[in-house]
Design a protein around this motif. Structure first.
Motif, PDB file in Angstrom:
ATOM      1  N   LEU A 114       0.830  -1.206   0.000  1.00  0.00           N
ATOM      2  CA  LEU A 114       0.000   0.000   0.000  1.00  0.00           C
ATOM      3  C   LEU A 114       0.863   1.254   0.000  1.00  0.00           C
ATOM      4  CD1 LEU A 114      -2.889  -0.987   2.458  1.00  0.00           C
ATOM      5  CD2 LEU A 114      -2.901  -1.015  -0.054  1.00  0.00           C
ATOM      6  N   ALA A 115       1.998   1.208   0.700  1.00  0.00           N
ATOM      7  CA  ALA A 115       2.911   2.355   0.708  1.00  0.00           C
ATOM      8  C   ALA A 115       3.499   2.582  -0.682  1.00  0.00           C
ATOM      9  CB  ALA A 115       4.022   2.153   1.738  1.00  0.00           C
ATOM     10  N   ARG A 116       3.773   1.511  -1.414  1.00  0.00           N
ATOM     11  CA  ARG A 116       4.266   1.667  -2.785  1.00  0.00           C
ATOM     12  C   ARG A 116       3.182   2.271  -3.680  1.00  0.00           C
ATOM     13  NH1 ARG A 116       7.445  -3.572  -2.004  1.00  0.00           N
ATOM     14  NH2 ARG A 116       9.558  -2.771  -1.838  1.00  0.00           N
ATOM     15  N   LEU A 117       1.935   1.869  -3.455  1.00  0.00           N
ATOM     16  CA  LEU A 117       0.826   2.500  -4.183  1.00  0.00           C
ATOM     17  C   LEU A 117       0.740   3.985  -3.839  1.00  0.00           C
ATOM     18  CD1 LEU A 117      -1.847  -0.308  -3.907  1.00  0.00           C
ATOM     19  CD2 LEU A 117      -1.021   0.709  -6.054  1.00  0.00           C
ATOM     20  N   ALA A 118       0.936   4.305  -2.561  1.00  0.00           N
ATOM     21  CA  ALA A 118       0.916   5.713  -2.140  1.00  0.00           C
ATOM     22  C   ALA A 118       2.026   6.492  -2.838  1.00  0.00           C
ATOM     23  CB  ALA A 118       1.069   5.814  -0.613  1.00  0.00           C
ATOM     24  N   GLY A 119       3.204   5.903  -2.959  1.00  0.00           N
ATOM     25  CA  GLY A 119       4.305   6.551  -3.654  1.00  0.00           C
ATOM     26  C   GLY A 119       3.982   6.776  -5.124  1.00  0.00           C
ATOM     27  N   ALA A 120       3.348   5.779  -5.744  1.00  0.00           N
ATOM     28  CA  ALA A 120       2.951   5.923  -7.148  1.00  0.00           C
ATOM     29  C   ALA A 120       1.907   7.030  -7.294  1.00  0.00           C
ATOM     30  CB  ALA A 120       2.404   4.599  -7.677  1.00  0.00           C
ATOM     31  N   TRP A 121       0.960   7.084  -6.364  1.00  0.00           N
ATOM     32  CA  TRP A 121      -0.066   8.129  -6.408  1.00  0.00           C
ATOM     33  C   TRP A 121       0.580   9.512  -6.246  1.00  0.00           C
ATOM     34  CZ3 TRP A 121      -4.349   9.240  -8.443  1.00  0.00           C
ATOM     35  CH2 TRP A 121      -5.163  10.261  -7.966  1.00  0.00           C
ATOM     36  N   ALA A 122       1.554   9.627  -5.344  1.00  0.00           N
ATOM     37  CA  ALA A 122       2.247  10.906  -5.158  1.00  0.00           C
ATOM     38  C   ALA A 122       2.948  11.322  -6.450  1.00  0.00           C
ATOM     39  CB  ALA A 122       3.249  10.808  -4.009  1.00  0.00           C
ATOM     40  N   ALA A 123       3.577  10.372  -7.133  1.00  0.00           N
ATOM     41  CA  ALA A 123       4.259  10.683  -8.388  1.00  0.00           C
ATOM     42  C   ALA A 123       3.268  11.113  -9.463  1.00  0.00           C
ATOM     43  CB  ALA A 123       5.060   9.468  -8.864  1.00  0.00           C
ATOM     44  N   VAL A 124       2.129  10.435  -9.530  1.00  0.00           N
ATOM     45  CA  VAL A 124       1.100  10.759 -10.519  1.00  0.00           C
ATOM     46  C   VAL A 124       0.535  12.161 -10.256  1.00  0.00           C
ATOM     47  CG1 VAL A 124      -1.231  10.102 -11.266  1.00  0.00           C
ATOM     48  CG2 VAL A 124       0.558   8.374 -11.073  1.00  0.00           C
ATOM     49  N   LEU A 125       0.358  12.488  -8.990  1.00  0.00           N
ATOM     50  CA  LEU A 125      -0.117  13.833  -8.655  1.00  0.00           C
ATOM     51  C   LEU A 125       0.933  14.882  -8.993  1.00  0.00           C
ATOM     52  CD1 LEU A 125      -1.896  13.298  -5.212  1.00  0.00           C
ATOM     53  CD2 LEU A 125      -2.981  13.730  -7.426  1.00  0.00           C
ATOM     54  N   ALA A 126       2.190  14.602  -8.654  1.00  0.00           N
ATOM     55  CA  ALA A 126       3.269  15.573  -8.867  1.00  0.00           C
ATOM     56  C   ALA A 126       3.496  15.875 -10.343  1.00  0.00           C
ATOM     57  CB  ALA A 126       4.569  15.074  -8.232  1.00  0.00           C
ATOM     58  N   THR A 127       3.323  14.873 -11.192  1.00  0.00           N
ATOM     59  CA  THR A 127       3.561  15.072 -12.622  1.00  0.00           C
ATOM     60  C   THR A 127       2.314  15.542 -13.365  1.00  0.00           C
ATOM     61  OG1 THR A 127       3.000  12.779 -13.151  1.00  0.00           O
ATOM     62  CG2 THR A 127       5.339  13.286 -12.679  1.00  0.00           C
ATOM     63  N   GLY A 128       1.164  15.487 -12.702  1.00  0.00           N
ATOM     64  CA  GLY A 128      -0.086  15.861 -13.352  1.00  0.00           C
ATOM     65  C   GLY A 128      -0.682  14.743 -14.195  1.00  0.00           C
ATOM     66  N   GLU A 129      -0.058  13.574 -14.165  1.00  0.00           N
ATOM     67  CA  GLU A 129      -0.557  12.447 -14.970  1.00  0.00           C
ATOM     68  C   GLU A 129      -1.948  11.992 -14.560  1.00  0.00           C
ATOM     69  OE1 GLU A 129       2.434   9.369 -16.668  1.00  0.00           O
ATOM     70  OE2 GLU A 129       3.011   9.835 -14.612  1.00  0.00           O
ATOM     71  N   TRP A 130      -2.350  12.314 -13.360  1.00  0.00           N
ATOM     72  CA  TRP A 130      -3.675  11.890 -12.909  1.00  0.00           C
ATOM     73  C   TRP A 130      -4.749  12.411 -13.865  1.00  0.00           C
ATOM     74  CZ3 TRP A 130      -7.481  15.301 -11.396  1.00  0.00           C
ATOM     75  CH2 TRP A 130      -7.089  16.635 -11.230  1.00  0.00           C
ATOM     76  N   ARG A 131      -4.482  13.499 -14.533  1.00  0.00           N
ATOM     77  CA  ARG A 131      -5.455  14.060 -15.489  1.00  0.00           C
ATOM     78  C   ARG A 131      -5.649  13.172 -16.707  1.00  0.00           C
ATOM     79  NH1 ARG A 131      -2.213  18.466 -13.969  1.00  0.00           N
ATOM     80  NH2 ARG A 131      -3.313  20.007 -12.734  1.00  0.00           N
ATOM     81  N   HIS A 132      -4.685  12.297 -16.988  1.00  0.00           N
ATOM     82  CA  HIS A 132      -4.752  11.419 -18.163  1.00  0.00           C
ATOM     83  C   HIS A 132      -5.317  10.041 -17.838  1.00  0.00           C
ATOM     84  CE1 HIS A 132      -2.489  14.413 -20.325  1.00  0.00           C
ATOM     85  NE2 HIS A 132      -1.541  14.377 -19.401  1.00  0.00           N
ATOM     86  N   LEU A 133      -5.547   9.752 -16.576  1.00  0.00           N
ATOM     87  CA  LEU A 133      -6.068   8.448 -16.196  1.00  0.00           C
ATOM     88  C   LEU A 133      -7.573   8.432 -16.364  1.00  0.00           C
ATOM     89  CD1 LEU A 133      -3.933   7.719 -13.024  1.00  0.00           C
ATOM     90  CD2 LEU A 133      -3.622   6.816 -15.326  1.00  0.00           C
ATOM     91  N   ARG A 134      -8.088   7.352 -16.894  1.00  0.00           N
ATOM     92  CA  ARG A 134      -9.515   7.181 -17.116  1.00  0.00           C
ATOM     93  C   ARG A 134     -10.022   5.999 -16.316  1.00  0.00           C
ATOM     94  NH1 ARG A 134      -9.205  11.710 -18.438  1.00  0.00           N
ATOM     95  NH2 ARG A 134      -8.771  12.409 -20.513  1.00  0.00           N
ATOM     96  N   LEU A 135     -11.235   6.146 -15.840  1.00  0.00           N
ATOM     97  CA  LEU A 135     -11.852   5.021 -15.105  1.00  0.00           C
ATOM     98  C   LEU A 135     -12.492   4.060 -16.064  1.00  0.00           C
ATOM     99  CD1 LEU A 135     -13.501   6.856 -12.095  1.00  0.00           C
ATOM    100  CD2 LEU A 135     -11.354   5.639 -12.190  1.00  0.00           C
TER     101      LEU A 135
END
Length: 135
Positions: A114-135
């Motif tokens: 879960l901590a590794r997932l948290a790290g990945a989420w932090a990276a996605v937020l920091a780079t703005g990639e979260w805007r490109h993810l689709r559900l």
């Protein structure tokens, strides 16, 4: 007509996309163990997973989904539950550049995943990639 160039996701964004896509396939502890192993978030072999671990994984997933869902106002309860999971994880920042800038600071296999997932989420937020993810 303007065509849109496909966006190549980083490994962190691909991991988050896979995690939020688990939907009903993350229904029990065995499913969580399979996901953690399949994405190299836990070692091979037996992983002692409690029902509380499963609940935390689902809460984290639903919190991330609430952020990523463009069709609705974010579910505040899902956000609060997901944030509570993140607040309870221990991570450390790596001083030297590496594949994981935020790394698990725990020994429990599930919480490390879960901590590794948290790290990945932090990276996605920091780079703005979260805007490109689709559900």
């Amino acid at each position: 007509m303007k065509t849109q160039t496909p966006v190549r996701l980083s490994p962190a964004a691909e991991l988050i996309a896979a995690f939020v896509a688990t939907g009903s396939t993350l229904g029990d502890r065995a499913d969580l163990a399979h996901f953690l192993r399949a994405h190299h978030l836990a070692a091979e072999g037996a992983i002692p997973i409690t029902l509380a671990d499963l609940d935390e994984a689902i809460a984290l997933r639903e919190g991330i989904r609430a952020v990523l869902d463009p069709s609705a106002e974010p579910d505040q309860e899902a956000l609060a539950r997901g944030q509570k999971v993140l607040d309870g994880l221990r991570v450390t920042v790596r001083l030297q550049p590496s594949r994981e800038q935020l790394a698990p600071a725990v020994v429990d296999e599930v919480r490390r995943g879960l901590a590794r997932l948290a790290g990945a989420w932090a990276a996605v937020l920091a780079t703005g990639e979260w805007r490109h993810l689709r559900l």
